[in-house]
Write an enzyme that holds these catalytic residues in place. Structure first.
Site, PDB file in Angstrom:
ATOM      1  N   ASP A 118       0.842  -1.189   0.000  1.00 42.74           N
ATOM      2  CA  ASP A 118       0.000   0.000   0.000  1.00 42.74           C
ATOM      3  C   ASP A 118       0.885   1.249   0.000  1.00 42.74           C
ATOM      4  O   ASP A 118       2.104   1.176   0.182  1.00 42.74           O
ATOM      5  CB  ASP A 118      -0.974  -0.031   1.198  1.00 42.74           C
ATOM      6  N   GLU A 154     -10.705   6.965   4.133  1.00 45.85           N
ATOM      7  CA  GLU A 154      -9.665   6.389   5.005  1.00 45.85           C
ATOM      8  C   GLU A 154      -9.727   6.966   6.429  1.00 45.85           C
ATOM      9  O   GLU A 154     -10.804   7.309   6.922  1.00 45.85           O
ATOM     10  CB  GLU A 154      -8.285   6.569   4.359  1.00 45.85           C
TER      11      GLU A 154
HETATM   12  C1  BGC Z   1      -5.171   3.079   0.248  1.00 48.99           C
HETATM   13  C2  BGC Z   1      -5.397   2.010  -0.777  1.00 48.99           C
HETATM   14  C3  BGC Z   1      -5.290   2.589  -2.162  1.00 48.99           C
HETATM   15  C4  BGC Z   1      -3.974   3.307  -2.328  1.00 48.99           C
HETATM   16  C5  BGC Z   1      -3.811   3.949  -3.680  1.00 48.99           C
HETATM   17  C6  BGC Z   1      -3.937   3.895  -0.025  1.00 48.99           C
HETATM   18  O1  BGC Z   1      -3.887   4.995   0.815  1.00 48.99           O
HETATM   19  O2  BGC Z   1      -5.075   2.478   1.528  1.00 48.99           O
HETATM   20  O3  BGC Z   1      -6.641   1.409  -0.579  1.00 48.99           O
HETATM   21  O4  BGC Z   1      -5.437   1.575  -3.117  1.00 48.99           O
HETATM   22  O5  BGC Z   1      -3.879   4.326  -1.357  1.00 48.99           O
HETATM   23  O6  BGC Z   1      -4.619   5.054  -3.838  1.00 48.99           O
HETATM   24  C1  BGC Z   2      -3.665   9.839  -2.521  1.00 49.97           C
HETATM   25  C2  BGC Z   2      -4.433   8.585  -2.242  1.00 49.97           C
HETATM   26  C3  BGC Z   2      -3.711   7.828  -1.221  1.00 49.97           C
HETATM   27  C4  BGC Z   2      -3.400   8.692  -0.008  1.00 49.97           C
HETATM   28  C5  BGC Z   2      -2.591   7.942   1.000  1.00 49.97           C
HETATM   29  C6  BGC Z   2      -3.428  10.606  -1.253  1.00 49.97           C
HETATM   30  O1  BGC Z   2      -2.693  11.776  -1.509  1.00 49.97           O
HETATM   31  O2  BGC Z   2      -4.379  10.631  -3.411  1.00 49.97           O
HETATM   32  O3  BGC Z   2      -4.566   7.819  -3.398  1.00 49.97           O
HETATM   33  O4  BGC Z   2      -4.483   6.745  -0.866  1.00 49.97           O
HETATM   34  O5  BGC Z   2      -2.735   9.846  -0.351  1.00 49.97           O
HETATM   35  O6  BGC Z   2      -2.236   8.750   2.093  1.00 49.97           O
END
Ligand code: BGC
Ligand code: BGC
Length: 645
Positions: A341, A531
């Site tokens: 991730d 998230e």
């Molecule tokens: C998330 C994932 C996601 C990845 C890419 C991460 O922060 O936990 O679910 O696929 O970002 O965007």
């Molecule tokens: C991105 C997401 C990612 C996240 C993780 C964001 O800046 O756009 O895709 O999941 O950061 O912290």
């Protein structure tokens, strides 16, 4: 700079090209394929077995691996964010990157199907300019439709899909999402989340199909929708490689203080024993791998702590060799590749070299290193040279990644098949999303058969979420966090009601007089988040907003029949307000087709949705799940009244 990019001089010269008689014979037999290759590739070994689509994937991968330098292998194991590639366009070619991703909201300047396809194809051309012209894999979070794309069909989030209890509908949803995604370039989605949400205070609750592992497992038909039947059909450009995430226990973390520390819920610690972990958290992966042959798995940010050991020593999933290699790859038999991730390895103990080494040796195959792919490649190369990472482990990882690329047909057709771009956001696709919305509505209370409405009533519509498509789409829509307001095309719930009922008064804050209205429809709920930003305790609560409570009190006090709809990613605490309502409906996060809500309100379709999670009486009741010893929710798991359609 701590981790300089390897200079051109430091890179070993490519191995000499062997031109065997068989290779020449193959070249003669394949004149068109060879002629189609750019001249650089022809010089680099045209008609090499790995380029021969008639050979089995395993043979092609073995051949290609045998030609690759250590640097090229490390490059294949790296995934960068597209913005990092834009900042340094040479990076794709010089590092031989295996993959790029669009993070949430990372879109091309022209956020259109052709803007996307031009962007992905542009990166692909740079990948094909490498010595061995290995194509790039492009990944994106199509978690409820191709949500980053303006104009995509935006489906209800997963928790709503869980409420439908309809695996065939989920398969159809993901079939459409796959087609809309691949028609714009990306061949890989970071979906489905097969997380089992055990505490709705988790900010990612709406990404889960529900609290019961059996329900989550039943909805894995979506993987088949993404990848095609049996997982074999990836070269068909209607399909995409899927990802089961986040392995494992992401929705089962403890919140607050435990014997071993104080934890945030997202990216937290799953404190459990092995038998329970197997039953709750691991079960969906057995199905994803064995039944649907999911192509990739994303290890979770979270950690696991086997309290049976009593010591409280949480191990992050990205470092968990026993679970990644021992359980997932060996015992369950996962043949695809693991994608870490977002910068997850940076959370492991130790310096960067230790983090990379630990994760690779635990079984990680590809590294989502959005802004530090060059450092990753240099570090991995150094670790292998120092003998701390075995070449066999690297070959295993790269072999898994290359197998996916071969199966996707990328060596033969590296560029976007744009022929289905016209179906993106089409009426046919939106009709399926609208059906999903209708099927997902859960009727929790219906005193005096308040619903369905006839449509001839004088209806008073109020509430902050009645006419806000951004709020009804939630997070992972155009941007990572999503946003309020008219962000995407589609219909709001109010628009759906207006199409069905001629006498509608709308007043978001209920300041307009209710007059002689027969029925009030109050649409309350949450505003978008994604998230950990959405964790309760992180500025969020399960309590209703004061403004929502005020509008319920005002409207329900003024009209004979009062219907309340909750547009939110999880249950909210309505215990105090419920007596005022004649009908109460959980609408979840329905996405772009708000008209599906009107379909059930007016009886064009029946209410059939059922709760995928237990509905708590109070925030303090969380975590509360079906099967708990003292189970006394406001509405139990599975509750849902029906109406005639
Ligand atoms: C998330 C994932 C996601 C990845 C890419 C991460 O922060 O936990 O679910 O696929 O970002 O965007
Ligand atoms: C991105 C997401 C990612 C996240 C993780 C964001 O800046 O756009 O895709 O999941 O950061 O912290």
């Amino acid at each position: 700079m701590r981790y300089p990019r390897p200079s051109a001089a430091a890179r070993p010269a490519p191995p000499r090209i062997r031109r065997s008689l068989t290779a020449l014979a193959l070249a003669a037999a394949l004149p068109s394929a060879v002629a189609a290759l750019p001249s650089g590739a022809r010089a680099a070994g045209a008609a090499a077995p790995y380029l021969d689509p008639r050979l089995p994937a395993a043979q092609r991968v073995r051949d290609l691996l045998g030609r690759m330098t250590l640097e090229e292998k490390a490059g294949q194991m790296a995934q960068a964010e597209r913005s990092a590639a834009d900042a340094d366009p040479d990076r794709i070619t010089s590092l031989g990157l295996g993959s790029l991703l669009s993070g949430g909201g990372s879109v091309p300047a022209a956020n259109t199907p052709s803007g996307w396809a031009d962007m992905v194809d542009g990166y692909q051309r740079r990948a094909l300019a490498t010595r061995l012209r290995i194509p790039l894999l492009y990944g994106v979070d199509s978690v409820h439709g191709h949500g980053n794309l303006a104009g995509a069909t935006v489906f209800p989030h997963n928790l709503a899909m869980g409420a439908t209890r309809d695996p065939a509908l989920v398969r159809e949803e993901q079939r459409i999402t796959a087609a809309e995604t691949r028609a714009t370039g990306p061949q890989w989605v970071f979906a489905a989340c097969v997380c089992v949400t055990r505490d709705v205070r988790w900010g990612r609750t709406y990404e889960s199909y529900g609290e019961d592992p059996a329900l989550v497992t039943a909805m894995e038909t979506g993987i088949e929708g993404f990848q095609g039947r049996g997982g074999h059909d990836l070269a068909d450009t209607r399909h995409v490689l899927a990802t089961a995430k986040h392995f494992a226990g992401d929705g089962d973390t403890v919140f607050g203080t435990s014997t071993t520390g104080t934890y945030t819920i997202d990216q937290g610690v799953t404190i459990t024993d092995r038998a329970r972990f197997e039953r709750i958290d691991l079960a969906p992966y057995v199905t994803a791998v064995r039944k649907y042959r999911v192509g990739s798995v994303m290890p979770s940010f979270s950690s696991v702590d086997w309290t049976e050991n009593g010591v409280g020593d949480p191990i992050r999933m990205s470092a968990h060799k026993e679970l990644l290699t021992g359980v997932l790859k060996k015992r369950i038999g996962f043949r695809g590749f693991l994608i870490s991730d977002w910068e997850a390895v940076h959370q492991l103990p130790g310096d960067y070299a230790t983090q990379v080494r630990t994760a690779v040796n635990a079984g990680m195959d590809m590294f989502m290193e959005p802004f530090s792919a060059p450092a990753f490649v240099a570090t991995l190369v150094a670790e292998v040279r120092a003998g701390r990472v075995a070449m066999s482990r690297v070959d295993d990882a790269v072999g898994r990644i290359l197998t996916a690329k071969v199966e996707l047909g990328l060596f033969e057709h590296p560029f976007t098949d744009r022929s289905r771009a016209g179906t993106i956001g089409s009426a046919a696709h939106r009709a399926v999303a609208r059906e999903a919305v209708a099927r997902s509505q859960v009727l929790l209370k219906n005193a005096g058969h308040a619903l369905p409405l006839r449509g001839t009533e004088h209806i008073y519509v109020a509430g902050a979420n009645a006419d806000d498509i951004g709020n009804q789409a939630g997070g992972w829509t155009l941007t990572w966090q999503g946003a309020s307001g008219p962000t995407i095309p589609g219909t709001t719930i109010l628009e759906g009601i207006r199409r069905r009922a001629p006498h509608v008064t709308y007043s978001a804050d209920a300041s307009a007089p209710a007059g002689d209205s027969d029925t009030g429809i109050v649409v309350i709920g949450e505003r978008p988040y994604a998230e950990g930003i959405g964790d309760v305790g992180n500025g969020h609560t399960l309590a209703l907003a004061d403004a929502d409570r005020a509008v319920i009190a005002k409207v329900c006090g003024a009209v004979p029949t009062c219907v309340v709809l909750d547009v939110a990613g999880r249950p909210q605490i309505v215990t105090g307000e419920l007596p005022r309502m004649d009908a109460f409906v959980m609408s979840w996060l329905p996405g772009s087709e708000g008209a599906g809500v009107a379909d059930v309100l007016f009886g064009d379709r029946p209410f059939t949705g059922r709760l995928p999670v237990s509905w708590p009486r109070s925030e303090a009741q969380e975590p509360i799940n079906i099967g708990d010893r003292h189970y006394d929710p406001l509405f139990p798991y599975g509750h849902g009244l029906t109406t005639r359609g």
